[in-house]
Write an enzyme that holds these catalytic residues in place. Structure first.
Site, PDB file in Angstrom:
ATOM      1  N   SER A   1       2.731 -11.721 -16.690  1.00  0.00           N
ATOM      2  CA  SER A   1       2.241 -12.399 -15.489  1.00  0.00           C
ATOM      3  C   SER A   1       1.251 -13.491 -15.851  1.00  0.00           C
ATOM      4  CB  SER A   1       1.558 -11.384 -14.569  1.00  0.00           C
ATOM      5  OG  SER A   1       0.866 -12.025 -13.521  1.00  0.00           O
TER       6      SER A   1
ATOM      7  N   TYR B   1      -3.185  -4.232 -12.382  1.00  0.00           N
ATOM      8  CA  TYR B   1      -1.938  -4.909 -12.755  1.00  0.00           C
ATOM      9  C   TYR B   1      -2.119  -5.762 -14.009  1.00  0.00           C
ATOM     10  CZ  TYR B   1       2.048  -8.124 -12.209  1.00  0.00           C
ATOM     11  OH  TYR B   1       3.171  -8.882 -12.408  1.00  0.00           O
TER      12      TYR B   1
END
Length: 350
Positions: free
Chosen positions: A197, A210
């Site tokens: 990400s 995350y």
């Protein structure tokens, strides 16, 4: 003393209104993510060198996790259209079989292997069965993941959020890699593509669980790459930007954010399979990582500005709890300053 939030907003406004803004818009367009593709000269070079998705997946077995929908399913179909053979992994058989039909309709070959990737015992059983049935796994795309957007203030009593996120985003791909890497090293070829990400590069607030889980896999595979390079194994980390999939639907403000479509995200992964880069990162991700290395304090201000502009979602706060009165997106729309901020930091999730 000047308010840092106002300073950053002013800088952002100047950038968007001037030549830098035009450049920012150009480098952030989806076509410039990865290597596809206003750079047509590179297409010609790839053609001369025989680099194509068709050649990259020919006579190879590609396993994709999270293949029942979104990026995983679209990437599987893309590989199928290139004549490839894919192993589709996710929890639900029904959706996987729907994806398999689309892969085969596109011209590829698909195999369905349902597996709960949060079950550490189920993963080796699935991987061993795939290798027993098909002989090998040549390309592994670790795409399945869980995203949690919740501020620290709302997380004090939610340690399980961190456990669940690490379980699926880190331990599951590690367990799977440990099953397939021995065969890859023995055969002298293997490619692991990890869908990471942009948040790892930007350290996006509210995404602590995350980002930490994605960063852990990034760092682990960096260490593994040094050990397996001479064995013909390659690791590619894709710092994916925000993609419009069901995973982000709980955060309604993302409807107003610039985001890739699953098709565009699949292009990024296909490009990674073809070129086997160590990193695939968007322009803002590179800029944020560089700025953070030079001045973490400046990036703290930028991240702080984003944190204040975009509140926790209703899902994070608990359904029915009202948004803070001062929130610029309390009514589901973005203020002009927030719109500018999302454009300059295009692709990042706030």
């Amino acid at each position: 003393m000047a308010n840092p939030l106002n300073q950053i907003s002013n800088l952002v406004s100047q950038a968007v209104s001037g030549p830098v803004g035009a450049l920012t818009d150009a480098v952030h367009r989806p076509s410039s993510v990865g290597r596809h593709r206003p750079l047509y000269g590179l297409n010609v070079l790839d053609a001369l060198r025989g680099k194509s998705l068709e050649n990259s997946v020919k006579d190879k077995v590609t396993l994709i996790t999270g293949a029942s929908s979104g990026i995983g399913a679209t990437t599987a179909i893309r590989i199928g259209a290139a004549g490839g053979e894919v192993v589709l992994v996710a929890r639900g058989r029904e959706k996987l079989e729907e994806t398999a039909k689309l892969v085969e309709a596109a011209g590829g070959k698909a195999h369905v292997y349902p597996c709960d990737l949060s079950d550490m015992d189920a993963i080796p059983q699935m991987a061993q069965q795939v290798q027993a049935d098909l002989g090998q796994i040549d390309i592994l795309v670790n795409n399945a993941g869980r995203s949690i957007r919740r501020s620290l203030e709302l997380s004090y009593d939610r340690f399980h959020d961190y456990e669940r996120t690490m379980q699926l985003n880190y331990f599951a791909p590690v367990r799977l890699c440990l099953e397939v890497l021995p065969g890859m090293r023995e055969r002298g070829f293997g490619h692991v593509v990890n869908v990471s990400s942009i948040g790892v590069q930007t350290r996006a607030p509210r995404f602590g669980a995350y980002v930490a889980s994605k960063a852990a896999l990034d760092m682990l595979c960096d260490t593994w790459q040094a050990e397996t390079r001479d064995d013909g194994v390659r690791f590619s980390t894709v710092h994916m930007v925000l993609v419009r999939t069901p995973m982000i639907s709980a955060t309604t403000i993302y409807q107003k954010f610039p985001a890739l479509t699953p098709d565009e995200a699949a292009d990024v992964l296909a490009d990674a399979i073809v070129h086997q880069p160590r990193r695939v990162s968007p322009a803002f991700g590179h800029a944020a990582a560089f700025a953070d290395a030079i001045s973490p304090q400046f990036m703290d201000m930028v991240r702080g500005a984003g944190f204040k502009m975009f509140p926790d979602s209703k899902a994070a706060r608990g359904e029915g709890q009202p948004a803070p009165a001062e929130a610029p997106v309390a009514d589901g729309s973005l203020t002009p300053a927030a719109k500018i901020f999302t454009e300059v930091t295009r692709g990042n999730h706030w």
